[in-house]
Design a protein around this motif. Sequence first.
Motif, PDB file in Angstrom:
ATOM      1  N   MET B   1      -0.744   7.605   3.482  1.00 24.34           N
ATOM      2  CA  MET B   1      -2.184   7.505   3.725  1.00 24.34           C
ATOM      3  C   MET B   1      -2.615   6.064   3.903  1.00 24.34           C
ATOM      4  O   MET B   1      -3.715   5.764   4.330  1.00 24.34           O
ATOM      5  CB  MET B   1      -2.938   8.104   2.541  1.00 24.34           C
ATOM      6  N   ARG B   2      -1.692   5.184   3.527  1.00 25.55           N
ATOM      7  CA  ARG B   2      -2.040   3.781   3.634  1.00 25.55           C
ATOM      8  C   ARG B   2      -1.344   3.201   4.855  1.00 25.55           C
ATOM      9  O   ARG B   2      -0.131   3.049   4.910  1.00 25.55           O
ATOM     10  CB  ARG B   2      -1.606   3.050   2.374  1.00 25.55           C
ATOM     11  N   LEU B   3      -2.124   2.899   5.864  1.00 21.80           N
ATOM     12  CA  LEU B   3      -1.556   2.335   7.081  1.00 21.80           C
ATOM     13  C   LEU B   3      -1.858   0.849   7.127  1.00 21.80           C
ATOM     14  O   LEU B   3      -3.016   0.446   7.068  1.00 21.80           O
ATOM     15  CB  LEU B   3      -2.149   3.014   8.322  1.00 21.80           C
ATOM     16  N   THR B   4      -0.822   0.055   7.235  1.00 27.33           N
ATOM     17  CA  THR B   4      -1.004  -1.390   7.229  1.00 27.33           C
ATOM     18  C   THR B   4      -0.501  -1.966   8.554  1.00 27.33           C
ATOM     19  O   THR B   4      -0.126  -1.242   9.468  1.00 27.33           O
ATOM     20  CB  THR B   4      -0.215  -2.030   6.083  1.00 27.33           C
ATOM     21  N   ALA B   5      -0.482  -3.280   8.599  1.00 25.21           N
ATOM     22  CA  ALA B   5       0.004  -3.965   9.789  1.00 25.21           C
ATOM     23  C   ALA B   5       1.456  -3.606  10.085  1.00 25.21           C
ATOM     24  O   ALA B   5       1.887  -3.658  11.238  1.00 25.21           O
ATOM     25  CB  ALA B   5      -0.149  -5.474   9.617  1.00 25.21           C
ATOM     26  N   LYS B   6       2.192  -3.245   9.070  1.00 22.47           N
ATOM     27  CA  LYS B   6       3.575  -2.835   9.308  1.00 22.47           C
ATOM     28  C   LYS B   6       3.635  -1.694  10.305  1.00 22.47           C
ATOM     29  O   LYS B   6       4.437  -1.714  11.248  1.00 22.47           O
ATOM     30  CB  LYS B   6       4.234  -2.389   7.993  1.00 22.47           C
ATOM     31  N   SER B   7       2.809  -0.705  10.084  1.00 24.41           N
ATOM     32  CA  SER B   7       2.804   0.441  10.990  1.00 24.41           C
ATOM     33  C   SER B   7       2.339   0.037  12.369  1.00 24.41           C
ATOM     34  O   SER B   7       2.911   0.451  13.380  1.00 24.41           O
ATOM     35  CB  SER B   7       1.900   1.540  10.443  1.00 24.41           C
TER      36      SER B   7
END
Lengths: 147, 147
Positions: B1-7
């Motif tokens: 649920m946590r989308l960061t810059a990595k994704s």
Amino acid sequence: MRLTAKSEYGVLAAIDLACNYGAGPVSAREIAERRGIPPRFLEQLFVALRRAELVSAVRGAKGGFVLTRDPNEVTVLDVVEALEGPLASSVCDQTREETCGKSATCAAAPVWAKATSALRDVFASTSLASLAGTQDTFDKRQSALDR
Amino acid sequence: MRLTAKSEYGVLAAIDLACNYGAGPVSAREIAERRGIPPRFLEQLFVALRRAELVSAVRGAKGGFVLTRDPNEVTVLDVVEALEGPLASSVCDQTREETCGKSATCAAAPVWAKATSALRDVFASTSLASLAGTQDTFDKRQSALDR
DNA sequence: TTCAATCACTACCTATTCAGTCGTGATTTT
DNA sequence: AAAATCACGACTGAATAGGTAGTGATTGAA
């Protein structure tokens, strides 16, 4: 897209109000105890919920909060957006214009947009009433009011 | 649920590899430049993608990365989970047992579960190929390979 | 065979956000 | 007057995000 403890606690608190809809104000302290929410933290959440006009506050002794609308008319999206701000994709937020090939937009944008939309649909289609504990408990309170 | 810059970066990079599928390895540096991704950061993402066996690395000069599977067979979910860990609801993660009424489970759990599921569906049903730029560009490369 | 390009791994850093707490004041009921 | 309750803003410790840096290993090309 970022769901924090605010949403978790806030939705729980809203459900609690839904369970007690029509039975007068419920104090933040009471909800905090019943739901295991840090009281001073919950207090802040209620400030946000009141500013979003989802609840109204009754001050003084025997005061508390009441939903401003019927639990069937309040969605989880309402609560989440009141607490976390507009539900938007946390990635690909139009700051990025790189392309794959010659496309004018970010190649990954479609999937982030679909994700946000799917999440929004789930939240918008879930009312507080539908979550309000065992539905019979809720119904019982409702029928008690009808009498 | 946590989308960061990595994704965000990781999916962009994976799309880039999809665009170049069958055309030999593409270096991280090249992708970083083309997509505007911090090179040293992208390097770390590729380590994770390789460990998840989504890409394989070719070391040395003229080296780089290649998708281990056909872009049609790799989903955004694969990439996101390789980078961020299992896609789970960030809230109501079974640590909380409070109830509305007498129910044995958290009253809000159903909506968080539905949200996670919806997000998963979107990501699992989106392949890299479907995002890989203008589809004709991709097709052109593919047909060039067939000859 | 040397050298440059590339991936591999670990450690480190800084700013922001999260998840609250605290102090104080305002309002209302009893 | 006292007690309960909401209102508002400041503050804080810990975690996370979003990188950067140093160093080493591997390989292709000159």
